[in-house]
Design an enzyme around this catalytic site. Sequence first.
Site, PDB file in Angstrom:
ATOM      1  N   LEU B  11       0.823  -1.201   0.000  1.00 36.77           N
ATOM      2  CA  LEU B  11       0.000   0.000   0.000  1.00 36.77           C
ATOM      3  C   LEU B  11       0.863   1.260   0.000  1.00 36.77           C
ATOM      4  CD1 LEU B  11      -3.211   0.669   1.980  1.00 36.77           C
ATOM      5  CD2 LEU B  11      -1.239   2.123   2.471  1.00 36.77           C
ATOM      6  N   GLY B  12       1.825   1.320   0.886  1.00 37.11           N
ATOM      7  CA  GLY B  12       2.675   2.509   0.973  1.00 37.11           C
ATOM      8  C   GLY B  12       3.483   2.733  -0.294  1.00 37.11           C
ATOM      9  N   LYS B 184     -15.618   0.208   5.794  1.00 35.68           N
ATOM     10  CA  LYS B 184     -14.526  -0.637   5.291  1.00 35.68           C
ATOM     11  C   LYS B 184     -14.463  -1.956   6.051  1.00 35.68           C
ATOM     12  CE  LYS B 184     -10.946  -1.785   2.798  1.00 35.68           C
ATOM     13  NZ  LYS B 184      -9.575  -1.402   3.065  1.00 35.68           N
ATOM     14  N   ASN B 188     -13.561  -5.820   5.302  1.00 41.80           N
ATOM     15  CA  ASN B 188     -12.375  -6.455   5.888  1.00 41.80           C
ATOM     16  C   ASN B 188     -12.723  -7.624   6.803  1.00 41.80           C
ATOM     17  OD1 ASN B 188     -10.625  -3.340   6.062  1.00 41.80           O
ATOM     18  ND2 ASN B 188     -10.010  -5.133   4.889  1.00 41.80           N
TER      19      ASN B 188
END
Lengths: 308, 308
Positions: B11-12, B184, B188
């Site tokens: 992600l980063g 979210k 998840n």
Amino acid sequence: MRIAIVGAGALGLYYGAMLQRSGVDVHYLLRRDYDAVVRHGLTVYSVQGDFHLPQVKAYPAVAEIGQVDLVIVGLKTFSNHQMAALIRPLLKKTTAILTLQNGLGNEDVLAAAFGSERVLGGIAFLCSNRGEPGEVHHLGEGRIRLGEFAAGLTPRSEALAAMFRSAGVPCEAVADLRRARWEKLVWNIPFNGLSALLDKDVTEILTFESTRELVQELMLEVIVAANAQGLSREIAGPEFSAQMIAFTDQMDHYRPSMQIDRAEGRPLELEAIYAVPLRQAAAAGMPMIRVDMLYRLLLSDEKLSSLC
Amino acid sequence: MRIAIVGAGALGLYYGAMLQRSGVDVHYLLRRDYDAVVRHGLTVYSVQGDFHLPQVKAYPAVAEIGQVDLVIVGLKTFSNHQMAALIRPLLKKTTAILTLQNGLGNEDVLAAAFGSERVLGGIAFLCSNRGEPGEVHHLGEGRIRLGEFAAGLTPRSEALAAMFRSAGVPCEAVADLRRARWEKLVWNIPFNGLSALLDKDVTEILTFESTRELVQELMLEVIVAANAQGLSREIAGPEFSAQMIAFTDQMDHYRPSMQIDRAEGRPLELEAIYAVPLRQAAAAGMPMIRVDMLYRLLLSDEKLSSLC
């Protein structure tokens, strides 16, 4: 008494051997173990002392056994569609059929095929596993509770219980078979499913706090559903589940049959242990939420059962 | 704007690369990927077109980055105890901190360490996985919803959203961050946990009827608990879960991060995705029974998390 053992896995081989050793005329329908048993007999490695039976009446096909007085059914429940065909050649007018299979619905299958008056059910509290062909391992317990499918206590059920006791198998005849079956489900539903899903034995499941609590929650759900079935007497929720857990705490890394079935890629006994109880619980207005979730999780990996 | 990416996993790295490509001054704290990125730069294999960044400002230690205007946090939440120490050297008086981590409780950790006025949270709808060192795979989606931890819409949150949009990342600023976080979680909680527990990707989970229904039941439990949190607006139960499932039906065998973490023996993000939401749900009088069971099943195999 002439007895046929149909479905001679760990359970069928163990009880058959115990009965035979006590002098009962036992006839075994064998598949995997046939060759080994014919050549070398049957060996029981037992916590109560090993023993060997050099001469065993083993058969590769049911037709060769002929008529018997009692059929003991130890088939895996996912083979229940074969049950009637396997048993029919063994029956004379007075033959009784005792199923020692797991879960609910097995007596119903037998009653539909052969009439409810022939049928008895038994709940086996037995820790046993198959070993090499011709060998069975008795790891602990062994007690049986048996009862009539369509009646309370009868001379027949009392006599069968006495026969097992004479063979060294603790056994009692019960008036309410359904209650005994639900009591056993209180154990089977959490331990069979969790052991298969997580590939952990009962000691691992109980040692870890999060699954130990889950076992208890599953047991309480089963007890609530059981008590909605109109049993002769209620199952006492927290006391009974605590007893079952204490009983299991004494087992040393026992692997329930469903854990082994899954590890070896065999189908699981999901219909008898989960689907039928879930339907009966829902029908009584007491859906078992956690049990249903465990069943769905097990179903999702169950690809083999559709092949049987 | 000078930005530091702390916790540059899939992600980063992806969002950092997107921002850098659009001209933002991005500084990456790297561990596993440091050597590869210094030598060869960073490659993004993306469904929207691959690209390569030959020059990347990579650092093996946070002290070398110096002060920045914005810290973007992509750490796995099981490393949250290291978060304050990693971020402190990057802060000047006006530095904002945006956590794009999963689950609940991450903003609280940051607010406790650095003051709530610095903190923003973002929910990333991103399908991405790490590849070889220096490579990241963008498999689909990518949208971010971000908001202030301690306020509604602000010029700051609007500006950050605009920055992401300028970089080709769909992004909106939201007034109610908690609502967005719970939305979210509706995704998840079922998909992360079931994928890790069963080692099945989202397509396998949704293709099989028993787990597809379980996904829906888990989603509805989360929605009921979310709506007990006093959100600015309720989440519409069946409609929202149906949307989330339809959205996931379009993913082609996507493996959620928790499935990969478990397969690779890493700790799982159980605290942020399960434990904190379960506590908040119970506190609001809406215990999530199935979610709790999923959490316990995951916990039972989670031996690594205690080591971190």
